[in-house]
Design an enzyme around this catalytic site. Sequence first.
Site, mmCIF file in Angstrom:
data_model
loop_
_atom_site.group_PDB
_atom_site.id
_atom_site.type_symbol
_atom_site.label_atom_id
_atom_site.label_comp_id
_atom_site.label_asym_id
_atom_site.label_seq_id
_atom_site.Cartn_x
_atom_site.Cartn_y
_atom_site.Cartn_z
ATOM 1 N N TYR A 80 0.631 -0.993 -0.348
ATOM 2 C CA TYR A 80 0.132 -0.347 -0.219
ATOM 3 C C TYR A 80 0.865 1.048 0.018
ATOM 4 O O TYR A 80 0.180 2.813 -0.608
ATOM 5 C CB TYR A 80 -0.688 -0.044 1.595
ATOM 6 C CG TYR A 80 -2.491 -1.179 1.052
ATOM 7 C CD1 TYR A 80 -3.333 -0.849 0.518
ATOM 8 C CD2 TYR A 80 -1.769 -2.105 1.284
ATOM 9 C CE1 TYR A 80 -4.240 -1.317 -0.079
ATOM 10 C CE2 TYR A 80 -2.840 -3.331 1.219
ATOM 11 C CZ TYR A 80 -4.013 -2.959 0.998
ATOM 12 O OH TYR A 80 -5.203 -3.203 0.592
ATOM 13 N N ARG A 92 1.662 -10.577 -6.160
ATOM 14 C CA ARG A 92 1.458 -9.843 -5.682
ATOM 15 C C ARG A 92 2.565 -8.709 -7.489
ATOM 16 O O ARG A 92 1.590 -7.441 -7.588
ATOM 17 C CB ARG A 92 2.283 -8.718 -4.852
ATOM 18 C CG ARG A 92 1.439 -7.699 -3.883
ATOM 19 C CD ARG A 92 1.519 -7.232 -2.491
ATOM 20 N NE ARG A 92 0.391 -7.059 -2.285
ATOM 21 C CZ ARG A 92 0.514 -6.370 -0.797
ATOM 22 N NH1 ARG A 92 1.592 -5.819 -0.108
ATOM 23 N NH2 ARG A 92 -0.832 -5.719 -0.058
ATOM 24 N N VAL A 139 8.640 -2.140 3.268
ATOM 25 C CA VAL A 139 8.793 -3.958 3.946
ATOM 26 C C VAL A 139 7.182 -3.318 4.966
ATOM 27 O O VAL A 139 7.657 -2.063 6.087
ATOM 28 C CB VAL A 139 9.388 -4.138 4.252
ATOM 29 C CG1 VAL A 139 10.307 -4.759 2.726
ATOM 30 C CG2 VAL A 139 10.463 -4.316 5.134
ATOM 31 N N ALA A 199 4.288 9.546 17.066
ATOM 32 C CA ALA A 199 3.424 10.607 17.229
ATOM 33 C C ALA A 199 1.986 11.627 15.961
ATOM 34 O O ALA A 199 1.440 11.447 16.480
ATOM 35 C CB ALA A 199 4.324 11.948 17.492
ATOM 36 N N CYS A 201 -3.041 0.792 10.461
ATOM 37 C CA CYS A 201 -1.679 1.894 11.090
ATOM 38 C C CYS A 201 -2.105 2.135 12.058
ATOM 39 O O CYS A 201 -1.478 2.037 13.162
ATOM 40 C CB CYS A 201 -1.205 3.063 9.934
ATOM 41 S SG CYS A 201 -0.770 2.391 8.515
HETATM 42 P P1 NAI Z 1 2.153 -3.757 2.909
HETATM 43 O O1 NAI Z 1 1.242 -5.635 3.367
HETATM 44 O O2 NAI Z 1 0.595 -4.035 2.523
HETATM 45 O O3 NAI Z 1 3.806 -4.229 1.928
HETATM 46 C C1 NAI Z 1 4.726 -4.712 2.459
HETATM 47 C C2 NAI Z 1 5.010 -5.536 1.221
HETATM 48 O O4 NAI Z 1 6.678 -5.794 1.587
HETATM 49 C C3 NAI Z 1 4.297 -7.090 0.950
HETATM 50 O O5 NAI Z 1 4.205 -6.866 -0.013
HETATM 51 C C4 NAI Z 1 5.710 -7.731 1.274
HETATM 52 O O6 NAI Z 1 6.145 -9.251 0.432
HETATM 53 C C5 NAI Z 1 6.863 -7.262 0.961
HETATM 54 N N1 NAI Z 1 7.860 -8.109 1.860
HETATM 55 C C6 NAI Z 1 8.008 -7.309 3.260
HETATM 56 N N2 NAI Z 1 9.369 -8.712 3.274
HETATM 57 C C7 NAI Z 1 10.033 -8.189 1.841
HETATM 58 C C8 NAI Z 1 11.748 -8.494 1.525
HETATM 59 N N3 NAI Z 1 12.608 -8.738 2.888
HETATM 60 N N4 NAI Z 1 11.769 -8.445 0.339
HETATM 61 C C9 NAI Z 1 10.656 -7.361 -0.132
HETATM 62 N N5 NAI Z 1 9.684 -7.554 -0.468
HETATM 63 C C10 NAI Z 1 9.512 -7.944 1.115
HETATM 64 O O7 NAI Z 1 2.197 -3.116 3.616
HETATM 65 P P2 NAI Z 1 2.208 -0.930 4.291
HETATM 66 O O8 NAI Z 1 0.638 -1.002 4.339
HETATM 67 O O9 NAI Z 1 2.929 -1.285 2.696
HETATM 68 O O10 NAI Z 1 2.596 -0.704 4.503
HETATM 69 C C11 NAI Z 1 4.593 -0.559 4.571
HETATM 70 C C12 NAI Z 1 5.092 0.646 5.682
HETATM 71 O O11 NAI Z 1 4.892 1.669 5.694
HETATM 72 C C13 NAI Z 1 4.671 -0.396 6.870
HETATM 73 O O12 NAI Z 1 6.020 0.043 8.059
HETATM 74 C C14 NAI Z 1 3.628 0.878 7.673
HETATM 75 O O13 NAI Z 1 3.341 0.555 8.754
HETATM 76 C C15 NAI Z 1 3.900 1.863 6.729
HETATM 77 N N6 NAI Z 1 3.201 2.748 6.043
HETATM 78 C C16 NAI Z 1 1.583 2.734 5.565
HETATM 79 C C17 NAI Z 1 0.829 3.358 5.222
HETATM 80 C C18 NAI Z 1 -0.786 2.770 5.078
HETATM 81 O O14 NAI Z 1 -1.410 2.819 5.146
HETATM 82 N N7 NAI Z 1 -0.770 0.886 4.565
HETATM 83 C C19 NAI Z 1 0.117 4.616 5.393
HETATM 84 C C20 NAI Z 1 2.073 4.985 6.134
HETATM 85 C C21 NAI Z 1 2.985 4.209 6.270
#
Ligand code: NAI
Length: 479
Positions: free
Chosen positions: A13, A40, A90, A223, A277
């Site tokens: 995302y 994906r 990730v 925060a 989050c």
């Molecule tokens: P997500 O779960 O949608 O995507 C993460 C991706 O990383 C997955 O597709 C996974 O297969 C991949 N991945 C994990 N380990 C890997 C590796 N070693 N090599 C390659 N790919 C790998 O997570 P999302 O929602 O994108 O969140 C990611 C980060 O961003 C988190 O820390 C989250 O807290 C932060 N975040 C998320 C927001 C949101 O609205 N979803 C907004 C702001 C920050």
Amino acid sequence: MVIKKVCCIGAGYVGGPTCTVIAYKCPEVTVTVVDLSQERIDQWNSEDFNLPIYEPSLVEVVKECRGRNLFFSTDIDTAIQEADLIFISVNTPTKTFGLGKGRAPDLKYIENASRRIAKIADTDKIVVEKSTVPVRAAESIQRILQANNKPGCSFEVLSNPEFLAEGTAIRDLLNPDRVLIGGDETPRGRRAMEDLACVYENWIPRKKIILTNTWSSELSKLAGNAFLAQRISSINAMSAICEATGADVAEVAHAVGTDSRIGPKFLQASLGFGGSCFQKDVLNLVYLCEALNLPEVAAYWHQVIAMNDLQRRRFANKIISSLFNTVTDKKIAILGFAFKKDTGDTRESSSIYLCKFLMEEGAHLNIYDPQVVPQQILSELKYPSICDDPKKVDRLVTIFKSPYEAIKDTHAFVICTEWDEFVTLDYQTIYNSMLKPAFAFDGRRVLDHDNMQQIGFHIETVGKRRNMKGLNGYTPVTP
Ligand code: NAI
């Protein structure tokens, strides 16, 4: 260094939309988004643009850039090798086991990605932590990289947290309130921050790009989410007082929000916040406070989560008590399963918890959501902490493709997600198709309640008593 090649580890995302917008706004930069999940990546590359996530305008922007300077791949090593700058995007979910279970973020994906970069990279890289992490995570990444790097190859680690909101991700990325970059206060650190800032300056005014030290940047993300979640819990706490006294939370929110020091946003009472989050990041902050031996600060922030849990429970109890104190074998339609409108994301959605409470009482649930696929709904509800018997979910839950079909022949329907289409449904037709008395529960306060009542519904909502007779034993105090 002028950044020419960007790699993003994690095509979720955050990684997907963020890098799509970078590619869109920086045609001279080649952006490769990589992921371990072949499925994906195949979806990101699909010919019919059936992307793995739903976001308004995302498809249009991907169509413009994919194959030009935006690429999705599982060849992580080549992308790392070729990149000048690597985003780590990730997932960092809350730990479900071991030390810090239920509070601390699981950093294994961050560590794996860092180790992979160290193993593969043979030229200098700027490594940018975009995932939300605990304070001082950048230091750990730097140590892993330094302890494993190839001779002559050095890394500069930056923090660049993402503030996009799901449902408005593209809009937020194109016009962010600010971009935050944290780095080491050394000449090398400063240079790396400037290099990343140059990428953003392709479309974001310099005055919106904030440079801080690494730890301030990491903490600011936690925060920010803690403050936003706290506002929702604060208005939800007021909604409980409104329901008990006869005040209307919308009127209170308006009156409070017109104070320019407070402002009107994020004061919408509901059945509780969801999403991947808010809860995770507040718990992350709580864990950090506990680790820093600040138990009072930890307890303060933990109350934001406790209030959210209470709000979900209160709303479920309201449904049960309105339906004559039993929902066993009753049919209830659930409208909306995504955690908010304009996303297909269901992580930590309040719908899940509402369904859990109603399934525990033996209610039959007819679920409809315009974006969430049936498989996803069922897998959320079959998660052991939600329902310990998957067969019970199969027995109690039916998923529908139309809201009208979902509501037909039910005792009640519940609005769990504020999808626009729910506002304009033909509620007279719906009323005619339901069992009587027909109950409507508006967990998002999106319906015209007076109109619903005129049609004949018994309507209940959050933060407003529809029935003013008898205030639960409350006697106003006269001065
Ligand atoms: P997500 O779960 O949608 O995507 C993460 C991706 O990383 C997955 O597709 C996974 O297969 C991949 N991945 C994990 N380990 C890997 C590796 N070693 N090599 C390659 N790919 C790998 O997570 P999302 O929602 O994108 O969140 C990611 C980060 O961003 C988190 O820390 C989250 O807290 C932060 N975040 C998320 C927001 C949101 O609205 N979803 C907004 C702001 C920050």
